[in-house]
Enzyme design. Structure first.
Site, PDB file in Angstrom:
ATOM      1  N   HIS A  19       0.938  -1.411   0.207  1.00  0.00           N
ATOM      2  CA  HIS A  19       0.130   0.139   0.021  1.00  0.00           C
ATOM      3  C   HIS A  19       0.362   1.076   0.115  1.00  0.00           C
ATOM      4  CE1 HIS A  19      -4.173   2.168   2.140  1.00  0.00           C
ATOM      5  NE2 HIS A  19      -3.209   2.519   0.978  1.00  0.00           N
ATOM      6  N   HIS A  21       1.697   4.769  -3.237  1.00  0.00           N
ATOM      7  CA  HIS A  21       0.554   5.818  -4.267  1.00  0.00           C
ATOM      8  C   HIS A  21       1.939   6.383  -4.881  1.00  0.00           C
ATOM      9  CE1 HIS A  21      -3.664   5.451  -2.996  1.00  0.00           C
ATOM     10  NE2 HIS A  21      -2.799   5.356  -1.731  1.00  0.00           N
ATOM     11  N   HIS A 200      -9.664   1.443  -0.891  1.00  0.00           N
ATOM     12  CA  HIS A 200      -9.745   1.661   0.170  1.00  0.00           C
ATOM     13  C   HIS A 200     -11.426   2.176   0.430  1.00  0.00           C
ATOM     14  CE1 HIS A 200      -5.355   3.130  -1.305  1.00  0.00           C
ATOM     15  NE2 HIS A 200      -5.612   4.347  -1.024  1.00  0.00           N
ATOM     16  N   GLU A 203     -10.988   4.005   6.524  1.00  0.00           N
ATOM     17  CA  GLU A 203     -10.020   5.579   7.285  1.00  0.00           C
ATOM     18  C   GLU A 203     -10.872   6.200   7.116  1.00  0.00           C
ATOM     19  OE1 GLU A 203      -8.162   6.737   3.234  1.00  0.00           O
ATOM     20  OE2 GLU A 203      -6.252   7.316   4.631  1.00  0.00           O
ATOM     21  N   ASP A 281       2.318   4.233   2.544  1.00  0.00           N
ATOM     22  CA  ASP A 281       0.865   5.210   1.635  1.00  0.00           C
ATOM     23  C   ASP A 281       1.317   6.014   0.548  1.00  0.00           C
ATOM     24  OD1 ASP A 281      -1.827   5.663   1.321  1.00  0.00           O
ATOM     25  OD2 ASP A 281      -2.805   6.932   3.389  1.00  0.00           O
ATOM     26  N   ASP A 282       1.806   7.949   1.608  1.00  0.00           N
ATOM     27  CA  ASP A 282       2.164   8.427   0.898  1.00  0.00           C
ATOM     28  C   ASP A 282       3.697   8.941   1.757  1.00  0.00           C
ATOM     29  OD1 ASP A 282       0.000   9.350  -1.522  1.00  0.00           O
ATOM     30  OD2 ASP A 282      -0.729   8.589   0.940  1.00  0.00           O
TER      31      ASP A 282
HETATM   32  N1  ADE Z   1      -5.020   8.542  -2.496  1.00  0.00           N
HETATM   33  C1  ADE Z   1      -3.861   8.869  -2.130  1.00  0.00           C
HETATM   34  N2  ADE Z   1      -3.505   8.487  -0.734  1.00  0.00           N
HETATM   35  C2  ADE Z   1      -4.804   7.953  -0.386  1.00  0.00           C
HETATM   36  C3  ADE Z   1      -4.895   7.859   1.072  1.00  0.00           C
HETATM   37  N3  ADE Z   1      -4.437   7.449   1.796  1.00  0.00           N
HETATM   38  N4  ADE Z   1      -6.603   7.826   1.212  1.00  0.00           N
HETATM   39  C4  ADE Z   1      -7.286   7.860  -0.111  1.00  0.00           C
HETATM   40  N5  ADE Z   1      -6.754   8.226  -0.869  1.00  0.00           N
HETATM   41  C5  ADE Z   1      -5.270   8.217  -1.377  1.00  0.00           C
HETATM   42 ZN    ZN Z   2      -3.160   5.158   0.434  1.00  0.00          ZN
END
Ligand code: ADE
Ligand code: ZN
Length: 336
Positions: A19, A21, A200, A203, A281-282
Protein backbone atom coordinates in the site's frame (compact mmCIF):
# COMPACT_ATOMS: atom_id res chain seq x y z
CA UNK A 1 32.45 8.02 25.20
CA UNK A 2 31.59 5.32 22.65
CA UNK A 3 30.74 6.51 19.16
CA UNK A 4 29.42 3.10 18.12
CA UNK A 5 26.16 3.29 16.18
CA UNK A 6 23.48 0.78 17.14
CA UNK A 7 21.60 -0.78 14.25
CA UNK A 8 18.00 -1.67 14.99
CA UNK A 9 17.22 -5.41 14.68
CA UNK A 10 14.24 -4.38 12.53
CA UNK A 11 16.75 -3.42 9.81
CA UNK A 12 17.39 -7.14 9.25
CA UNK A 13 13.71 -8.06 8.80
CA UNK A 14 12.73 -8.53 5.13
CA UNK A 15 9.91 -6.15 4.24
CA UNK A 16 7.12 -6.09 1.68
CA UNK A 17 4.76 -3.22 0.92
CA UNK A 18 1.30 -3.51 -0.67
CA UNK A 19 0.00 0.00 0.00
CA UNK A 20 1.90 2.98 -1.36
CA UNK A 21 0.77 5.53 -3.97
CA UNK A 22 3.40 6.04 -6.64
CA UNK A 23 2.68 9.75 -7.20
CA UNK A 24 2.68 10.11 -3.42
CA UNK A 25 6.22 8.74 -3.09
CA UNK A 26 7.81 11.74 -4.83
CA UNK A 27 9.55 13.92 -2.27
CA UNK A 28 9.32 17.72 -2.35
CA UNK A 29 12.90 17.73 -3.66
CA UNK A 30 12.01 15.36 -6.52
CA UNK A 31 8.84 17.31 -7.38
CA UNK A 32 10.95 20.49 -7.54
CA UNK A 33 13.50 18.77 -9.79
CA UNK A 34 10.77 17.49 -12.13
CA UNK A 35 9.05 20.90 -12.22
CA UNK A 36 12.35 22.56 -13.14
CA UNK A 37 13.06 19.92 -15.82
CA UNK A 38 9.55 20.39 -17.27
CA UNK A 39 9.58 24.20 -17.06
CA UNK A 40 6.65 24.30 -14.62
CA UNK A 41 6.19 26.97 -11.95
CA UNK A 42 4.92 25.34 -8.74
CA UNK A 43 2.44 27.21 -6.51
CA UNK A 44 5.13 27.50 -3.83
CA UNK A 45 3.09 28.86 -0.95
CA UNK A 46 0.15 26.58 -1.57
CA UNK A 47 2.19 23.42 -2.00
CA UNK A 48 5.01 23.76 0.53
CA UNK A 49 5.27 24.69 4.18
CA UNK A 50 8.05 27.06 5.24
CA UNK A 51 10.12 24.02 6.32
CA UNK A 52 9.95 22.60 2.79
CA UNK A 53 7.53 19.71 3.48
CA UNK A 54 4.24 19.36 1.58
CA UNK A 55 1.50 21.63 2.94
CA UNK A 56 -1.90 20.19 3.92
CA UNK A 57 -4.08 20.41 7.00
CA UNK A 58 -6.73 17.71 6.61
CA UNK A 59 -7.51 14.73 4.39
CA UNK A 60 -9.33 16.59 1.60
CA UNK A 61 -6.66 19.29 1.58
CA UNK A 62 -4.04 16.53 1.41
CA UNK A 63 -5.78 15.11 -1.70
CA UNK A 64 -5.62 18.59 -3.31
CA UNK A 65 -1.91 19.04 -2.56
CA UNK A 66 -1.29 15.54 -3.86
CA UNK A 67 -2.97 16.38 -7.20
CA UNK A 68 -1.01 19.63 -7.52
CA UNK A 69 2.32 17.92 -6.86
CA UNK A 70 1.41 15.06 -9.23
CA UNK A 71 0.82 17.70 -11.93
CA UNK A 72 4.60 18.24 -12.08
CA UNK A 73 5.08 14.59 -13.17
CA UNK A 74 4.83 14.87 -16.93
CA UNK A 75 6.85 12.35 -18.89
CA UNK A 76 7.68 8.64 -19.04
CA UNK A 77 11.18 9.56 -17.85
CA UNK A 78 9.65 11.32 -14.82
CA UNK A 79 7.70 8.18 -13.96
CA UNK A 80 10.81 6.07 -14.43
CA UNK A 81 12.77 8.31 -12.06
CA UNK A 82 10.09 8.40 -9.35
CA UNK A 83 9.72 4.63 -9.48
CA UNK A 84 13.45 4.00 -9.45
CA UNK A 85 14.13 6.43 -6.58
CA UNK A 86 11.35 4.98 -4.46
CA UNK A 87 12.19 1.32 -5.02
CA UNK A 88 15.90 1.99 -4.43
CA UNK A 89 15.09 3.65 -1.09
CA UNK A 90 12.87 0.71 -0.12
CA UNK A 91 15.59 -1.79 -1.04
CA UNK A 92 18.02 0.10 1.21
CA UNK A 93 15.58 -0.48 4.07
CA UNK A 94 15.33 -4.22 3.41
CA UNK A 95 12.21 -4.36 1.23
CA UNK A 96 12.05 -7.21 -1.27
CA UNK A 97 8.67 -6.54 -2.89
CA UNK A 98 6.53 -3.42 -3.44
CA UNK A 99 3.18 -2.97 -5.17
CA UNK A 100 2.94 0.61 -6.46
CA UNK A 101 -0.57 2.07 -6.66
CA UNK A 102 -0.46 4.21 -9.81
CA UNK A 103 -3.17 6.32 -11.40
CA UNK A 104 -3.59 6.54 -15.18
CA UNK A 105 -5.73 9.62 -14.49
CA UNK A 106 -2.75 11.62 -13.25
CA UNK A 107 -0.85 10.87 -16.46
CA UNK A 108 -3.85 11.58 -18.67
CA UNK A 109 -4.44 14.95 -16.95
CA UNK A 110 -0.99 16.14 -18.11
CA UNK A 111 -1.33 14.68 -21.61
CA UNK A 112 0.76 11.55 -21.09
CA UNK A 113 -0.26 8.53 -23.16
CA UNK A 114 -1.23 5.50 -21.02
CA UNK A 115 1.23 3.11 -22.67
CA UNK A 116 4.11 5.58 -22.26
CA UNK A 117 3.07 6.16 -18.65
CA UNK A 118 3.24 2.44 -17.85
CA UNK A 119 6.43 2.01 -19.87
CA UNK A 120 8.10 4.69 -17.71
CA UNK A 121 7.06 2.96 -14.49
CA UNK A 122 8.13 -0.43 -15.88
CA UNK A 123 11.57 0.96 -16.75
CA UNK A 124 11.97 2.18 -13.16
CA UNK A 125 10.94 -1.28 -11.92
CA UNK A 126 13.42 -3.02 -14.23
CA UNK A 127 16.27 -0.66 -13.30
CA UNK A 128 15.62 -1.03 -9.56
CA UNK A 129 15.51 -4.82 -9.92
CA UNK A 130 18.77 -4.86 -11.85
CA UNK A 131 20.57 -2.59 -9.38
CA UNK A 132 19.03 -3.64 -6.06
CA UNK A 133 17.16 -6.91 -6.56
CA UNK A 134 13.83 -5.46 -5.37
CA UNK A 135 10.69 -6.58 -7.22
CA UNK A 136 8.08 -3.92 -8.01
CA UNK A 137 4.66 -4.40 -9.56
CA UNK A 138 1.84 -1.98 -10.45
CA UNK A 139 -1.70 -1.64 -9.11
CA UNK A 140 -3.84 0.52 -11.40
CA UNK A 141 -5.90 2.89 -9.29
CA UNK A 142 -9.11 4.76 -9.91
CA UNK A 143 -9.88 7.89 -7.89
CA UNK A 144 -13.50 7.80 -6.74
CA UNK A 145 -13.95 11.59 -6.61
CA UNK A 146 -13.01 11.83 -10.32
CA UNK A 147 -16.44 10.28 -11.03
CA UNK A 148 -17.97 6.93 -11.94
CA UNK A 149 -17.61 7.36 -15.72
CA UNK A 150 -13.94 8.25 -15.42
CA UNK A 151 -13.34 5.26 -13.15
CA UNK A 152 -14.99 2.84 -15.58
CA UNK A 153 -12.92 4.35 -18.37
CA UNK A 154 -9.69 3.80 -16.40
CA UNK A 155 -10.75 0.20 -15.70
CA UNK A 156 -11.30 -0.43 -19.43
CA UNK A 157 -8.01 1.23 -20.39
CA UNK A 158 -6.12 -0.77 -17.76
CA UNK A 159 -7.54 -4.04 -19.05
CA UNK A 160 -6.93 -3.10 -22.70
CA UNK A 161 -3.28 -2.27 -21.98
CA UNK A 162 -2.76 -5.71 -20.39
CA UNK A 163 0.68 -4.67 -19.16
CA UNK A 164 2.44 -7.65 -17.57
CA UNK A 165 3.49 -5.61 -14.52
CA UNK A 166 -0.05 -4.40 -13.81
CA UNK A 167 -1.28 -7.07 -11.43
CA UNK A 168 -4.04 -5.34 -9.51
CA UNK A 169 -6.76 -2.70 -9.33
CA UNK A 170 -7.54 -0.31 -6.48
CA UNK A 171 -9.79 2.64 -5.68
CA UNK A 172 -8.49 5.65 -3.73
CA UNK A 173 -9.80 9.18 -3.10
CA UNK A 174 -12.63 10.61 -1.01
CA UNK A 175 -14.22 7.56 0.61
CA UNK A 176 -16.75 9.45 2.72
CA UNK A 177 -18.12 11.49 -0.19
CA UNK A 178 -18.20 8.73 -2.82
CA UNK A 179 -19.61 5.37 -1.62
CA UNK A 180 -18.09 2.19 -3.05
CA UNK A 181 -21.30 0.67 -4.48
CA UNK A 182 -21.33 3.11 -7.42
CA UNK A 183 -18.08 1.61 -8.72
CA UNK A 184 -19.22 -2.02 -9.07
CA UNK A 185 -18.96 -1.91 -12.85
CA UNK A 186 -15.38 -0.65 -12.78
CA UNK A 187 -14.45 -3.50 -10.44
CA UNK A 188 -16.32 -6.06 -12.53
CA UNK A 189 -14.25 -5.02 -15.57
CA UNK A 190 -10.99 -5.35 -13.61
CA UNK A 191 -11.90 -8.57 -11.81
CA UNK A 192 -13.10 -10.31 -14.98
CA UNK A 193 -9.71 -9.56 -16.54
CA UNK A 194 -8.02 -11.35 -13.66
CA UNK A 195 -6.66 -8.34 -11.77
CA UNK A 196 -6.45 -8.64 -7.99
CA UNK A 197 -8.72 -6.08 -6.37
CA UNK A 198 -8.35 -3.89 -3.30
CA UNK A 199 -10.27 -0.79 -2.18
CA UNK A 200 -9.55 2.13 0.16
CA UNK A 201 -12.16 1.76 2.89
CA UNK A 202 -12.46 2.10 6.64
CA UNK A 203 -10.09 5.08 6.75
CA UNK A 204 -12.28 8.19 6.57
CA UNK A 205 -15.56 6.28 6.84
CA UNK A 206 -16.63 3.48 9.15
CA UNK A 207 -17.53 -0.22 9.00
CA UNK A 208 -20.37 0.27 6.48
CA UNK A 209 -17.84 1.56 3.97
CA UNK A 210 -15.76 -1.60 4.43
CA UNK A 211 -18.83 -3.79 3.94
CA UNK A 212 -19.65 -1.88 0.75
CA UNK A 213 -16.07 -2.35 -0.48
CA UNK A 214 -16.24 -6.10 0.23
CA UNK A 215 -19.43 -6.32 -1.84
CA UNK A 216 -17.57 -5.11 -4.97
CA UNK A 217 -16.54 -7.79 -7.49
CA UNK A 218 -13.12 -9.34 -6.90
CA UNK A 219 -12.16 -7.54 -3.68
CA UNK A 220 -9.88 -9.65 -1.48
CA UNK A 221 -7.86 -6.93 0.28
CA UNK A 222 -8.76 -3.63 1.88
CA UNK A 223 -6.50 -0.58 1.83
CA UNK A 224 -6.59 0.59 5.48
CA UNK A 225 -9.76 -1.11 6.81
CA UNK A 226 -8.69 -0.13 10.31
CA UNK A 227 -12.06 1.31 11.31
CA UNK A 228 -13.41 -2.24 11.21
CA UNK A 229 -12.39 -2.15 14.85
CA UNK A 230 -15.65 -0.23 15.52
CA UNK A 231 -17.65 -3.36 14.62
CA UNK A 232 -16.72 -6.69 16.29
CA UNK A 233 -18.87 -8.72 13.87
CA UNK A 234 -17.00 -7.22 10.94
CA UNK A 235 -13.64 -7.96 12.59
CA UNK A 236 -14.73 -11.61 12.93
CA UNK A 237 -15.81 -11.69 9.29
CA UNK A 238 -12.45 -10.27 8.11
CA UNK A 239 -10.61 -12.88 10.15
CA UNK A 240 -12.80 -15.78 8.96
CA UNK A 241 -12.64 -14.76 5.30
CA UNK A 242 -8.88 -14.02 5.53
CA UNK A 243 -9.41 -10.53 4.09
CA UNK A 244 -6.02 -8.80 4.23
CA UNK A 245 -5.83 -5.25 5.56
CA UNK A 246 -3.05 -3.06 4.15
CA UNK A 247 -2.48 -0.99 7.29
CA UNK A 248 -0.60 2.34 7.27
CA UNK A 249 -0.21 3.36 10.93
CA UNK A 250 1.58 6.69 10.46
CA UNK A 251 -0.83 7.80 7.74
CA UNK A 252 -3.71 7.04 10.13
CA UNK A 253 -2.17 8.94 13.02
CA UNK A 254 -1.02 11.94 10.98
CA UNK A 255 -4.39 12.23 9.18
CA UNK A 256 -6.21 12.03 12.54
CA UNK A 257 -7.99 8.68 12.04
CA UNK A 258 -6.57 7.73 15.49
CA UNK A 259 -5.13 10.21 17.98
CA UNK A 260 -1.87 8.34 18.60
CA UNK A 261 0.03 5.11 17.86
CA UNK A 262 -1.09 3.84 21.26
CA UNK A 263 -4.72 4.21 20.11
CA UNK A 264 -4.06 2.47 16.80
CA UNK A 265 -5.90 -0.89 16.38
CA UNK A 266 -3.13 -2.81 14.56
CA UNK A 267 -2.49 -4.94 17.66
CA UNK A 268 -6.18 -5.58 18.32
CA UNK A 269 -6.82 -6.58 14.71
CA UNK A 270 -3.87 -8.99 14.77
CA UNK A 271 -5.04 -10.43 18.07
CA UNK A 272 -8.46 -11.06 16.51
CA UNK A 273 -6.83 -13.04 13.69
CA UNK A 274 -7.19 -10.47 10.91
CA UNK A 275 -4.32 -10.74 8.40
CA UNK A 276 -2.47 -7.42 8.27
CA UNK A 277 0.38 -5.91 6.28
CA UNK A 278 2.27 -2.63 6.68
CA UNK A 279 2.38 0.27 4.21
CA UNK A 280 3.62 3.85 4.08
CA UNK A 281 0.73 5.22 1.90
CA UNK A 282 2.27 8.57 0.83
CA UNK A 283 5.61 8.59 2.63
CA UNK A 284 6.93 12.17 2.23
CA UNK A 285 3.50 13.67 2.98
CA UNK A 286 3.33 11.78 6.26
CA UNK A 287 7.01 11.84 7.23
CA UNK A 288 7.53 8.10 7.02
CA UNK A 289 9.07 5.22 5.04
CA UNK A 290 8.29 1.50 4.87
CA UNK A 291 11.29 0.85 7.14
CA UNK A 292 9.93 3.32 9.65
CA UNK A 293 6.49 1.68 9.65
CA UNK A 294 8.13 -1.62 10.55
CA UNK A 295 10.20 0.14 13.26
CA UNK A 296 7.10 1.81 14.70
CA UNK A 297 5.15 -1.43 14.65
CA UNK A 298 7.97 -2.95 16.72
CA UNK A 299 8.50 -0.02 19.08
CA UNK A 300 4.95 1.23 19.62
CA UNK A 301 2.43 -1.25 18.25
CA UNK A 302 3.44 -4.40 20.06
CA UNK A 303 4.95 -6.39 17.18
CA UNK A 304 7.89 -8.69 17.96
CA UNK A 305 10.52 -9.31 15.29
CA UNK A 306 8.79 -12.63 14.55
CA UNK A 307 5.47 -10.79 14.18
CA UNK A 308 7.12 -8.48 11.65
CA UNK A 309 8.38 -11.49 9.70
CA UNK A 310 4.83 -12.89 9.73
CA UNK A 311 3.52 -9.55 8.45
CA UNK A 312 5.96 -9.75 5.53
CA UNK A 313 4.89 -13.36 4.82
CA UNK A 314 1.26 -12.23 4.88
CA UNK A 315 2.07 -9.50 2.35
CA UNK A 316 3.95 -11.88 0.05
CA UNK A 317 1.08 -14.41 0.24
CA UNK A 318 -1.51 -11.69 -0.48
CA UNK A 319 0.54 -10.08 -3.26
CA UNK A 320 -1.18 -9.92 -6.63
CA UNK A 321 1.84 -11.40 -8.38
CA UNK A 322 4.00 -14.46 -7.80
CA UNK A 323 6.43 -13.76 -4.95
CA UNK A 324 7.67 -17.31 -4.46
CA UNK A 325 11.17 -17.45 -3.03
CA UNK A 326 11.65 -13.69 -2.67
CA UNK A 327 12.68 -13.86 0.97
CA UNK A 328 14.59 -17.13 1.06
CA UNK A 329 16.37 -16.85 -2.26
CA UNK A 330 16.84 -13.14 -2.80
CA UNK A 331 17.75 -12.07 -6.30
CA UNK A 332 21.34 -10.88 -6.63
CA UNK A 333 21.85 -7.55 -8.39
CA UNK A 334 23.04 -8.10 -11.95
CA UNK A 335 21.49 -11.56 -12.56
CA UNK A 336 18.63 -10.29 -14.71
N1 ADE B 1 -4.73 8.79 -2.27
C1 ADE B 1 -3.48 8.90 -1.81
N2 ADE B 1 -3.42 8.59 -0.49
C2 ADE B 1 -4.67 8.25 -0.11
C3 ADE B 1 -5.27 7.83 1.09
N3 ADE B 1 -4.57 7.68 2.22
N4 ADE B 1 -6.60 7.59 1.12
C4 ADE B 1 -7.32 7.73 -0.01
N5 ADE B 1 -6.81 8.12 -1.17
C5 ADE B 1 -5.50 8.38 -1.23
ZN1 ZN C 1 -3.68 4.83 0.31
Amino acid sequence: MSTELTVSPVAGVPKAELHVHLEGTATPDLIRRLAARNGIALPEERLFRPDGTFAWNDFLHFLQSYDIAAGAIRTAQDYRDITYEYLSACAAEGAVYVELIASLDHGRKVGLDDAEHLAGIAQGIDDAYADHGIVGRIISSIVRNFGVADCEDVARRTVALAHPYVVGFNMAGDEAGFPAGDYARAFAIAAEAGLGCSVHAGEHAGPESIRAALALPGVVRISHGVRAIEDPALVRELAERRIVLEVCPTSNVVLGVFPSYEDHPLGALRAAGVPVTLGSDDPPYFGTTIGREYELAHERLGCSLQDLRTITETALDAAFSDTEGLVNQPHQPGDL
